[in-house]
Design a protein around this motif. Structure first.
Motif, PDB file in Angstrom:
ATOM      1  N   SER A  25      -6.730  45.048 -11.759  1.00 12.60           N
ATOM      2  CA  SER A  25      -5.724  45.089 -12.835  1.00 12.60           C
ATOM      3  C   SER A  25      -6.104  46.089 -13.922  1.00 12.60           C
ATOM      4  O   SER A  25      -5.239  46.798 -14.453  1.00 12.60           O
ATOM      5  CB  SER A  25      -5.582  43.710 -13.486  1.00 12.60           C
ATOM      6  OG  SER A  25      -5.117  42.769 -12.559  1.00 12.60           O
ATOM      7  N   LEU A  26      -7.408  46.151 -14.269  1.00 13.06           N
ATOM      8  CA  LEU A  26      -7.807  46.980 -15.412  1.00 13.06           C
ATOM      9  C   LEU A  26      -7.511  48.464 -15.163  1.00 13.06           C
ATOM     10  O   LEU A  26      -6.791  49.090 -15.957  1.00 13.06           O
ATOM     11  CB  LEU A  26      -9.274  46.719 -15.774  1.00 13.06           C
ATOM     12  CG  LEU A  26      -9.578  45.270 -16.219  1.00 13.06           C
ATOM     13  CD1 LEU A  26     -11.073  45.051 -16.378  1.00 13.06           C
ATOM     14  CD2 LEU A  26      -8.868  44.933 -17.528  1.00 13.06           C
ATOM     15  N   PRO A  27      -8.017  49.053 -14.058  1.00 15.04           N
ATOM     16  CA  PRO A  27      -7.683  50.475 -13.836  1.00 15.04           C
ATOM     17  C   PRO A  27      -6.188  50.700 -13.571  1.00 15.04           C
ATOM     18  O   PRO A  27      -5.655  51.760 -13.910  1.00 15.04           O
ATOM     19  CB  PRO A  27      -8.524  50.874 -12.625  1.00 15.04           C
ATOM     20  CG  PRO A  27      -9.077  49.632 -12.054  1.00 15.04           C
ATOM     21  CD  PRO A  27      -9.000  48.551 -13.081  1.00 15.04           C
ATOM     22  N   ALA A  28      -5.523  49.702 -12.983  1.00 15.71           N
ATOM     23  CA  ALA A  28      -4.086  49.869 -12.708  1.00 15.71           C
ATOM     24  C   ALA A  28      -3.300  49.983 -14.019  1.00 15.71           C
ATOM     25  O   ALA A  28      -2.435  50.849 -14.174  1.00 15.71           O
ATOM     26  CB  ALA A  28      -3.567  48.696 -11.872  1.00 15.71           C
ATOM     27  N   LEU A  29      -3.630  49.113 -14.969  1.00 11.72           N
ATOM     28  CA  LEU A  29      -2.914  49.160 -16.258  1.00 11.72           C
ATOM     29  C   LEU A  29      -3.228  50.469 -16.984  1.00 11.72           C
ATOM     30  O   LEU A  29      -2.335  51.100 -17.564  1.00 11.72           O
ATOM     31  CB  LEU A  29      -3.288  47.956 -17.120  1.00 11.72           C
ATOM     32  CG  LEU A  29      -2.735  46.622 -16.617  1.00 11.72           C
ATOM     33  CD1 LEU A  29      -3.398  45.449 -17.326  1.00 11.72           C
ATOM     34  CD2 LEU A  29      -1.214  46.568 -16.799  1.00 11.72           C
ATOM     35  N   ALA A  30      -4.503  50.892 -16.920  1.00 16.95           N
ATOM     36  CA  ALA A  30      -4.873  52.150 -17.585  1.00 16.95           C
ATOM     37  C   ALA A  30      -4.133  53.329 -16.944  1.00 16.95           C
ATOM     38  O   ALA A  30      -3.728  54.275 -17.631  1.00 16.95           O
ATOM     39  CB  ALA A  30      -6.381  52.356 -17.514  1.00 16.95           C
ATOM     40  N   ALA A  31      -3.934  53.251 -15.626  1.00 13.85           N
ATOM     41  CA  ALA A  31      -3.262  54.354 -14.919  1.00 13.85           C
ATOM     42  C   ALA A  31      -1.814  54.503 -15.368  1.00 13.85           C
ATOM     43  O   ALA A  31      -1.211  55.581 -15.208  1.00 13.85           O
ATOM     44  CB  ALA A  31      -3.321  54.116 -13.411  1.00 13.85           C
ATOM     45  N   MET A  92     -15.799  45.214 -24.046  1.00 14.53           N
ATOM     46  CA  MET A  92     -15.524  45.348 -22.618  1.00 14.53           C
ATOM     47  C   MET A  92     -15.812  46.765 -22.135  1.00 14.53           C
ATOM     48  O   MET A  92     -15.100  47.704 -22.472  1.00 14.53           O
ATOM     49  CB  MET A  92     -14.049  45.007 -22.337  1.00 14.53           C
ATOM     50  CG  MET A  92     -13.749  44.992 -20.865  1.00 14.53           C
ATOM     51  SD  MET A  92     -12.037  44.701 -20.496  1.00 14.53           S
ATOM     52  CE  MET A  92     -11.263  46.196 -21.028  1.00 14.53           C
ATOM     53  N   ARG A  93     -16.845  46.899 -21.311  1.00 14.74           N
ATOM     54  CA  ARG A  93     -17.239  48.219 -20.822  1.00 14.74           C
ATOM     55  C   ARG A  93     -16.149  48.879 -19.991  1.00 14.74           C
ATOM     56  O   ARG A  93     -16.027  50.104 -19.972  1.00 14.74           O
ATOM     57  CB  ARG A  93     -18.497  48.102 -19.977  1.00 14.74           C
ATOM     58  CG  ARG A  93     -19.696  47.589 -20.713  1.00 14.74           C
ATOM     59  CD  ARG A  93     -20.890  47.673 -19.811  1.00 14.74           C
ATOM     60  NE  ARG A  93     -21.006  49.010 -19.273  1.00 14.74           N
ATOM     61  CZ  ARG A  93     -21.600  50.008 -19.892  1.00 14.74           C
ATOM     62  NH1 ARG A  93     -22.174  49.822 -21.035  1.00 14.74           N
ATOM     63  NH2 ARG A  93     -21.630  51.213 -19.346  1.00 14.74           N
ATOM     64  N   ALA A  94     -15.342  48.056 -19.293  1.00 10.63           N
ATOM     65  CA  ALA A  94     -14.313  48.627 -18.424  1.00 10.63           C
ATOM     66  C   ALA A  94     -13.232  49.374 -19.207  1.00 10.63           C
ATOM     67  O   ALA A  94     -12.379  50.034 -18.611  1.00 10.63           O
ATOM     68  CB  ALA A  94     -13.681  47.534 -17.573  1.00 10.63           C
ATOM     69  N   SER A  95     -13.299  49.330 -20.549  1.00 11.30           N
ATOM     70  CA  SER A  95     -12.358  50.112 -21.366  1.00 11.30           C
ATOM     71  C   SER A  95     -12.451  51.597 -21.029  1.00 11.30           C
ATOM     72  O   SER A  95     -11.529  52.363 -21.286  1.00 11.30           O
ATOM     73  CB  SER A  95     -12.685  49.969 -22.857  1.00 11.30           C
ATOM     74  OG  SER A  95     -12.889  48.638 -23.204  1.00 11.30           O
ATOM     75  N   ILE A  96     -13.568  51.993 -20.441  1.00 14.37           N
ATOM     76  CA  ILE A  96     -13.777  53.399 -20.071  1.00 14.37           C
ATOM     77  C   ILE A  96     -12.681  53.885 -19.111  1.00 14.37           C
ATOM     78  O   ILE A  96     -12.463  55.081 -18.972  1.00 14.37           O
ATOM     79  CB  ILE A  96     -15.195  53.561 -19.432  1.00 14.37           C
ATOM     80  CG1 ILE A  96     -15.624  55.024 -19.326  1.00 14.37           C
ATOM     81  CG2 ILE A  96     -15.302  52.887 -18.091  1.00 14.37           C
ATOM     82  CD1 ILE A  96     -16.042  55.635 -20.612  1.00 14.37           C
ATOM     83  N   CYS A  97     -11.962  52.935 -18.487  1.00 17.12           N
ATOM     84  CA  CYS A  97     -10.958  53.374 -17.499  1.00 17.12           C
ATOM     85  C   CYS A  97      -9.737  54.050 -18.129  1.00 17.12           C
ATOM     86  O   CYS A  97      -8.882  54.558 -17.417  1.00 17.12           O
ATOM     87  CB  CYS A  97     -10.562  52.253 -16.534  1.00 17.12           C
ATOM     88  SG  CYS A  97      -9.839  50.839 -17.299  1.00 17.12           S
ATOM     89  N   VAL A  98      -9.688  54.129 -19.467  1.00 12.85           N
ATOM     90  CA  VAL A  98      -8.584  54.912 -20.074  1.00 12.85           C
ATOM     91  C   VAL A  98      -8.961  56.391 -20.176  1.00 12.85           C
ATOM     92  O   VAL A  98      -8.097  57.246 -20.414  1.00 12.85           O
ATOM     93  CB  VAL A  98      -8.172  54.380 -21.480  1.00 12.85           C
ATOM     94  CG1 VAL A  98      -7.698  52.943 -21.381  1.00 12.85           C
ATOM     95  CG2 VAL A  98      -9.306  54.502 -22.502  1.00 12.85           C
ATOM     96  N   LEU A  99     -10.256  56.702 -19.999  1.00 13.55           N
ATOM     97  CA  LEU A  99     -10.736  58.074 -20.225  1.00 13.55           C
ATOM     98  C   LEU A  99     -10.038  59.101 -19.315  1.00 13.55           C
ATOM     99  O   LEU A  99      -9.485  60.100 -19.803  1.00 13.55           O
ATOM    100  CB  LEU A  99     -12.258  58.102 -20.008  1.00 13.55           C
ATOM    101  CG  LEU A  99     -12.981  59.426 -20.230  1.00 13.55           C
ATOM    102  CD1 LEU A  99     -12.870  59.877 -21.680  1.00 13.55           C
ATOM    103  CD2 LEU A  99     -14.474  59.284 -19.859  1.00 13.55           C
ATOM    104  N   GLY A 100     -10.064  58.858 -18.006  1.00 14.52           N
ATOM    105  CA  GLY A 100      -9.476  59.809 -17.054  1.00 14.52           C
ATOM    106  C   GLY A 100      -7.981  60.024 -17.299  1.00 14.52           C
ATOM    107  O   GLY A 100      -7.522  61.166 -17.454  1.00 14.52           O
ATOM    108  N   PRO A 101      -7.204  58.921 -17.363  1.00 13.18           N
ATOM    109  CA  PRO A 101      -5.767  59.089 -17.596  1.00 13.18           C
ATOM    110  C   PRO A 101      -5.454  59.830 -18.902  1.00 13.18           C
ATOM    111  O   PRO A 101      -4.546  60.671 -18.946  1.00 13.18           O
ATOM    112  CB  PRO A 101      -5.252  57.643 -17.637  1.00 13.18           C
ATOM    113  CG  PRO A 101      -6.207  56.885 -16.770  1.00 13.18           C
ATOM    114  CD  PRO A 101      -7.544  57.536 -16.989  1.00 13.18           C
TER     115      PRO A 101
END
Ligand code: EPU
Length: 421
Positions: A25-31, A92-101
């Motif tokens: 869910s986390l990377p999907a929402l960031a995408a 939350m470390r997974a916040s990094i998944c907004v970086l690429g998008p």
């Protein structure tokens, strides 16, 4: 702060529904930051980490609304903001998944540098390596990673790290490459089901991606991506946790919606420990026959045994007949749970890079403290299997990754309740 109080020693039994995957869910929402128009992501679990990301996305100009069915509808309304702030990223470390998008779509990202982590070092060098290879300029400014690129250009990138591929690093590079000029090949990519699911979402959006689910992912950049509807996969770690709870308590449980294909190594490990697992059309059933046996477990990147199930498996082996060895090759020091399990009567000793688990006939209830998400799940399993009362403090870790855990366990017959200070 909330705690769980568990009166253990009763085998669980019944059926439990596996929710949607947190880590998909986390990377999907960031995408969804990449897409024009509205996207709708379904099967999203109601968790603290998802809420944290939703708040970050709102600060990044996205309207993200959740309905009662676990579907989040999102649309970018303002492309100006590029900052993921410290107050949220630090939780939350997974916040990094907004970086690429962000870099791919807005040409700039300012993301607070994630801090330390109790499960071991969590560098982000491979995320940055991927973006630099695509042409981004990166600097660190007052604790923030600032990444900039007028345009990203496809290239060939080797993304392997000292402990194998990186899951979210692959997500960062793959999402950024979707809008780059030309073709990107990611070598030694992570092939976790969550990456395959993310690629499926991106392809629906109009991206051109081949090879997701293997170690070589090929992305041909496109000009734009559009909003779509997508449901994330079931949570394989939650499913495994229920199977482990059955194995440790000697109870029969059907984990409805669990996908066997995503859990080969876990099922193999349980079967090696003489725990019966039955694949059924609507899920996976654990049917233990006496105490589990000993087994040596080594975690590895997918399709190996998941590090996110290592602590729960250790709890099972703590009550197994004989001695087992557990090694974590993804996060080699992820053994915070062992001292707490020992307080419950387990016999676990660190031996070099591994732990040796000498199974005992029964654990004893005790007061214990959760240190991270999966360690907390291990303590819950141990508490369910133990004789007497176990109190688990600091269960806010569990709320980050397990939806309605005590409710689901109660439905399986567990005597577990949440108390607040
Ligand atoms: N690594 C590097 N450099 C990097 C990134 C990672 O050396 O730039 C190393 C890590 O230190 C580690 C290994 O590579 O030794 C694998 O880490 P990875 O990057 O794959 O971890 P992640 O993507 O940050 C995800 C999950 C974790 C899970 C790991 C490993 C999400 C949101 N998180 O993290 O899940 O443990 O993959 O499978 O997907 C959890 O759910 O409890 C959890 C911690």
């Amino acid at each position: 702060m909330d705690r769980f109080v568990i009166e253990g020693g009763t085998p669980l039994s019944g059926e439990v529904e596996v929710g949607g995957s947190k880590n998909a869910s986390l990377p999907a929402l960031a995408a969804c930051l990449l897409a024009e128009g509205e996207s709708s992501i379904g099967n999203v679990p109601f968790l603290k980490d998802v809420e944290t990301l939703r708040r970050i996305l709102e600060q990044l100009g996205m309207k993200a609304r959740r309905d009662s069915e676990g579907r989040i509808t999102c649309r970018v309304e303002d492309e100006e903001p590029v900052t993921a702030p410290y107050e949220l990223v630090k939780t939350m470390r997974a916040s990094i998944c907004v970086l690429g998008p962000l870099v791919a779509k807005r040409g700039r990202a300012r993301v607070s540098q994630p801090g330390g982590c109790v499960i071991g070092p969590r560098p982000i060098d491979l995320h940055l390596k991927g973006l630099v290879a695509l042409g981004a300029e990166i600097r660190v400014e007052k604790g923030y990673i600032v990444a900039e690129a007028d345009r990203l250009v496809g290239t060939r990138i080797y993304l392997g790290g000292p402990n194998g591929p990186t899951v979210l690093g692959t997500a960062t590079t793959m999402t950024a490459a979707t809008l780059a000029d030309g073709e990107t090949v990611i070598e030694h990519a992570a092939c976790e089901p969550e990456i395959e699911d993310l690629a499926e979402l991106l392809v629906k959006m109009g991206a051109s991606i081949e090879g997701a689910g293997t170690h070589r992912i090929r992305v041909r950049g496109v000009r734009t991506l559009r909003g779509v509807r997508h449901d994330v996969i079931p949570d394989r770690i939650e499913a495994a946790t229920f199977l482990m709870a059955g194995a440790a308590t000697g109870g029969e449980i059907l984990a409805r919606g669990a996908v066997a294909d995503h859990l080969d190594a876990v099922l193999d490990g349980l079967r090696a420990a003489a725990v019966n697992i039955i694949e059924e059309p609507n899920g996976l059933r654990v049917r233990p026959d006496g105490r589990p046996g000993p087994v040596d477990v080594t975690t590895m990147p997918y399709p190996g045994f998941p590090t996110d199930v290592q602590a729960q498996m250790t709890a099972v082996l703590a009550v197994a007949d004989c001695e087992s060895t557990v090694t974590d090759k993804v996060f080699p020091d992820r053994f915070m749970h062992t001292d707490e399990l020992n307080r419950m009567g387990a016999k676990i000793a660190r031996e070099g890079a591994s732990i040796r688990v000498h199974g005992v006939e029964a654990l004893e209830g005790a007061e214990v403290q959760a240190s991270d998400l999966r360690a907390s799940a291990a303590l819950v399993i141990a508490g369910l299997a133990a004789r007497g009362e176990t109190t688990i403090h600091r269960i806010y870790h569990l709320d980050r990754g397990y939806e309605k855990l005590e409710w689901k366990l109660q439905r399986l017959g567990a005597d577990i309740r949440r108390e607040s200070d």
